[in-house]
Design an enzyme around this catalytic site. Structure first.
Site, PDB file in Angstrom:
ATOM      1  N   LEU A 106       0.876  -1.173   0.000  1.00 47.12           N
ATOM      2  CA  LEU A 106       0.000   0.000   0.000  1.00 47.12           C
ATOM      3  C   LEU A 106       0.913   1.223   0.000  1.00 47.12           C
ATOM      4  CD1 LEU A 106      -2.691  -0.971   2.698  1.00 47.12           C
ATOM      5  CD2 LEU A 106      -3.014  -0.874   0.226  1.00 47.12           C
ATOM      6  N   ASP A 107       0.486   2.286  -0.684  1.00 47.03           N
ATOM      7  CA  ASP A 107       1.285   3.527  -0.657  1.00 47.03           C
ATOM      8  C   ASP A 107       1.417   4.020   0.771  1.00 47.03           C
ATOM      9  OD1 ASP A 107       0.991   3.479  -3.389  1.00 47.03           O
ATOM     10  OD2 ASP A 107      -0.657   4.936  -3.383  1.00 47.03           O
ATOM     11  N   ALA A 108       2.428   4.832   1.010  1.00 42.44           N
ATOM     12  CA  ALA A 108       2.651   5.353   2.368  1.00 42.44           C
ATOM     13  C   ALA A 108       1.386   6.030   2.913  1.00 42.44           C
ATOM     14  CB  ALA A 108       3.817   6.331   2.358  1.00 42.44           C
TER      15      ALA A 108
END
Ligand code: URA
Length: 243
Positions: A106-108
């Site tokens: 997942l993106d930050a």
């Protein structure tokens, strides 16, 4: 090591889960007579009973208990085992002895459901594009997408790395200047949801993964993790079987 519920498991799967070899490689080792269960040379197709001692070339396999957890990933946390830039990683939120790693990414800034496990075989299958495991996101966008935009999201959006596969898109709520969408995709390209929404003119403000295959995030607090139940692990296995 046996399976989550201590059922016997097939020897090739046991060896693959222990990181000794791929399943096919394990079959070769077994056929060559290099694997033993409780001191007896193993036969192809044999099952490993709970607590059995398995050796390869006479050396015991260090079997690690298989562990499966879900984390509700907080924002600002990177999905990696180690971050050279020293940012907080998902590893700091999962307090288990075994060496679990994240399944996919997942993106930050994205929050929500992240599976972590030391079952490399299941992790690889879940993340493999050919399995098409559906992932559902709650997406807050700027602006209110109309029918045309929703149809584009579900029909396929042209991105710089190619058109996206058909997806499910629904507007769940409309607010002042924004909307909440539910978007289910079967791919896992880099920043895919953000790029899809931006491409149809509705940039993402907030993104949360609420479902991964058969698993729902439910009421798990942000930053909390929990072990998966045996039936949830089985459901994940079913999701990738034969796909
Ligand atoms: N799509 C994105 O854009 N970001 C994520 O973190 C997951 C899916």
């Amino acid at each position: 090591m046996t399976d989550v519920d201590d059922k016997p498991i097939r020897l090739n799967r046991y060896l693959a889960q222990s990181g000794v070899a791929s399943r096919r490689g394990a079959d070769t080792l077994i056929a060559e007579g290099r694997v033993a269960i409780n001191g007896k040379v193993a036969q192809p197709g044999e099952q490993v009973p709970a607590g059995a001692k398995v050796t390869v070339n006479g050396a015991p396999i260090k079997a690690e208990q298989l562990v499966y957890v879900m984390l509700n990933k907080p924002p600002g946390v990177v999905t990696t085992v180690r971050d050279p830039k020293g940012r907080p990683t998902v590893m700091q939120f999962v307090d288990v002895e075994e060496h679990v790693v994240p399944v996919g990414r997942l993106d930050a800034e994205t929050t929500g459901l992240l599976i972590m496990t030391n079952d490399g075989e299941l992790a690889n299958a879940l993340a493999h594009p050919s399995k098409g495991v559906p992932k559902t996101y709650r997406v807050i966008v700027r602006g209110v997408p109309g029918q045309v935009a929703v149809r584009r999201l579900s029909g396929g959006v042209k991105l710089d790395d190619g058109r996206t596969l058909p997806a499910e898109a629904k507007v769940m709520r409309v607010g002042s200047g924004g909307a909440e969408l539910e978007l289910t995709i079967k791919e896992g390209r880099n920043r895919q949801v953000r790029r899809m929404c931006a491409a149809v003119g509705y940039p993402v403000i907030e993104l949360e993964r609420v479902q991964y295959g058969p698993l729902r995030l439910g009421r798990l607090q942000v930053g909390a993790f929990r072990a998966l139940k045996p039936h949830e692990v089985e459901a994940l296995r079913d999701a990738v079987a034969g796909a």
